[in-house]
Design an enzyme around this catalytic site. Structure first.
Site, PDB file in Angstrom:
ATOM      1  CG  HIS E  14      -0.374   0.365   2.519  1.00 25.01           C
ATOM      2  ND1 HIS E  14      -1.112   0.832   3.580  1.00 25.01           N
ATOM      3  CD2 HIS E  14       0.916   0.316   2.965  1.00 25.01           C
ATOM      4  CE1 HIS E  14      -0.328   1.055   4.611  1.00 25.01           C
ATOM      5  NE2 HIS E  14       0.901   0.760   4.273  1.00 25.01           N
ATOM      6  CB  CYS E  33       3.224   6.152   4.413  1.00 26.37           C
ATOM      7  SG  CYS E  33       3.607   5.259   5.931  1.00 26.37           S
ATOM      8  CG  HIS E  39       5.376   0.836   2.499  1.00 32.85           C
ATOM      9  ND1 HIS E  39       4.697   1.978   2.148  1.00 32.85           N
ATOM     10  CD2 HIS E  39       4.925   0.497   3.728  1.00 32.85           C
ATOM     11  CE1 HIS E  39       3.887   2.315   3.130  1.00 32.85           C
ATOM     12  NE2 HIS E  39       4.000   1.432   4.101  1.00 32.85           N
ATOM     13  CG  HIS E  41       2.699  -2.948   6.538  1.00 32.51           C
ATOM     14  ND1 HIS E  41       3.789  -2.590   7.290  1.00 32.51           N
ATOM     15  CD2 HIS E  41       2.255  -1.796   5.970  1.00 32.51           C
ATOM     16  CE1 HIS E  41       3.982  -1.278   7.189  1.00 32.51           C
ATOM     17  NE2 HIS E  41       3.073  -0.767   6.394  1.00 32.51           N
ATOM     18  CG  ASP E  79      -2.438 -13.174   1.265  1.00 29.01           C
ATOM     19  OD1 ASP E  79      -1.553 -12.502   1.832  1.00 29.01           O
ATOM     20  OD2 ASP E  79      -2.264 -14.360   0.904  1.00 29.01           O
ATOM     21  CG  HIS E  80       0.563 -12.829  -1.802  1.00 26.82           C
ATOM     22  ND1 HIS E  80       0.366 -13.201  -0.498  1.00 26.82           N
ATOM     23  CD2 HIS E  80       1.826 -13.213  -2.122  1.00 26.82           C
ATOM     24  CE1 HIS E  80       1.481 -13.812  -0.063  1.00 26.82           C
ATOM     25  NE2 HIS E  80       2.374 -13.820  -1.024  1.00 26.82           N
ATOM     26  CD  GLU E 127       0.800   0.161   8.850  1.00 27.06           C
ATOM     27  OE1 GLU E 127      -0.112   0.809   8.314  1.00 27.06           O
ATOM     28  OE2 GLU E 127       1.864   0.679   9.242  1.00 27.06           O
TER      29      GLU E 127
END
Lengths: 139, 139, 139, 139, 139, 139
Positions: E14, E33, E39, E41, E79-80, E127
């Site tokens: 994100h 950010c 980047h 998490h 996810d991913h 996060e």
């Protein structure tokens, strides 16, 4: 050479008991673990493999394949089972007690030679967060 | 008012089974947990009490006393035991299955009214790191 | 051969100070640790022993005995103590500063030769979750 | 000789893709990681150095200096970055895919020879809590 | 009434960026950010449901069903993936920035009313281990 | 309304001692904590704030600002300090003993009214992983 480690978990019941000993002797050596009704743990398994990084994929080992091997050879056999009653290496009346040490050795035997392209390096088994065994095979 | 939480751990075996159901029905509802040989977990218990801080001692509750109560009322009864076979609230053929929810409720019943000077506020039980139940008593 | 690791914890106060240096030099080298009022940590100790699995018990080492040795030789001496003022190896004006490295070496000295039937393999000390030292003895 | 380990963290985006392969081949080998929009992780880095304890300071290595080196050489470069697009070793179209294994090797290259007074011993990189790679340099 | 909590994880990319602002304003507000390469998490999701324990099964909610719902409604979507580019609630140019707070609110919207027999009580999103948001719906 | 929680850590020394009591009485009530040389802990602080999500930034509170406030008001004052000797609320001979409960209350007092745009909701202090206190202010 690089090492890659993957964790997995299984929840099993077990107890410690040597059939050649009296109840008193079992309780003296094994304490609260010598309860034949069984108790249980959330075991954590860490499997470490060693190999060269494939320059094309960047992998030592195919992660999906490694996960499937751990599932098929270990988790699928140990998880939600009673180790003393249902898992062959401990249930076969060979006298192999499912201590953390013996579980690590047994898992090594289940995995050795089954991981394509990499060498099994270490099997670590946590019985609880404050107790674990490491096995590197016969050196 | 302040809340104080103390953790404790116990390792137990259990299984899920409703005697009124067929094997198929048990397996459909309870999946891998419907294995009467049992499996097991390292349970983590968090007990939260509420009260005023004693201005002299700085404590809500005597920590040594709280630890002893948890040991005597819960850990000493549940640890290294098979919940379905040895722990009265689940073994008494009442049909109370040792799910995480029911374990939290049972521990509430064991502790309520036994902690001098503070009120039992919450019982949290982790069956695994990714699953836990919270019980606040009957509201 | 197999390795078995047991964790233990102790909560201690310490500070870093070299009596041969000025206040400025101590603060330059040790930063916030050079406060002679002391500060403290929850230390985590991991003791690893190496040995053969006893084919009868399934143990490398008697776990209750290992726990008692750790309690008697280390936890009972370090826990709830000020390392610089109360623990002999640091309090004896030998100039041994209780850094994570020196604590690991001191614990090795306390445990070596005291674990029946197994060889001390490694002492790991965590000062915080992001800092730890490993000592394997003199190689 | 003693080993000292310091942890650090960085949060980065990445994806797995081999430009020489078709989309289908990339997805077959890399699964969900073959999404060129990227996904990301909270990476944990453990850097272990080996050396003698300085008898005066009690340190193997100056901890503040080690932290600054990790920040300057690794965290400042990787954190809040897209590894494939912004970090030179992966962005330089050399075909080095940012797998956990390759990240460990790249970080070794960034740190080797830069830690005064101690020898880089191991670089461990966790991509997630259940997957990590260890690199000890070329043996 | 009892609360049951289940954890799940997803790894996503994100970035934080408000299209109505200049680059300087974005960097002033969002710091590191505000990097449009993204980047990422390892997010941890805790979903808590409230209900009565079924006296027959001992469950508040069917755990397999809950896991499937979390997988279908959240993990399978997040996810991913790159949240800003691929997940509808953030990609739809609505200006909803994927902060931890907004992710918790979005997941609430995805789950509310979809859990048979229990009430969604809380959505917690981590996060990182040191930052999380809790949402209880509109009170 | 949403809750946002940020963690921080500080390492401090402390002891429990009531000057109005005899040595015997202090040791009876406080056990091993009644050692005036002090011992110490790695404390973990969780600060929870409540507020509305800003529709433009997606934040309840500016995270950098929150981190600075925690650093200035708490960590900078408590970290690497002896609570009984150096931190005003405990050192001021007011008889406020630095128990986990009192530390939580003191931190509440330090933070209340200082977080722009959000309301302080809860202060949680862990003395160890198995012991923590929660304070919600005066209700």
């Amino acid at each position: 050479m690089i090492l890659l480690t993957r964790k997995a978990e299984f929840s099993s019941a077990h107890y410690y008991w040597n059939e050649a000993w009296s109840k008193e002797e079992n309780e003296r050596v094994f304490g609260r673990c010598a309860n034949k009704n069984g108790h249980g743990h959330n075991y954590t398994l860490e499997v470490t493999v060693a190999g060269e990084v494939d320059p094309v994929s960047g992998f030592v080992v195919d992660l999906k394949e490694l996960k499937e091997i751990l599932q098929r050879e270990v988790v699928g056999v140990y998880d939600h089972r009673h180790l003393n009653l249902e898992v062959p290496e401990f249930a076969a009346r060979t006298g192999m007690i499912p201590t953390t040490e013996n579980i690590a050795i047994a898992i090594w035997g289940r995995l050795e030679g089954k991981i394509p392209g990499a060498k099994l390096h270490r099997v670590r088994v946590y019985e609880m967060v404050d107790l674990f065994a490491d096995y590197y095979g016969e050196l």
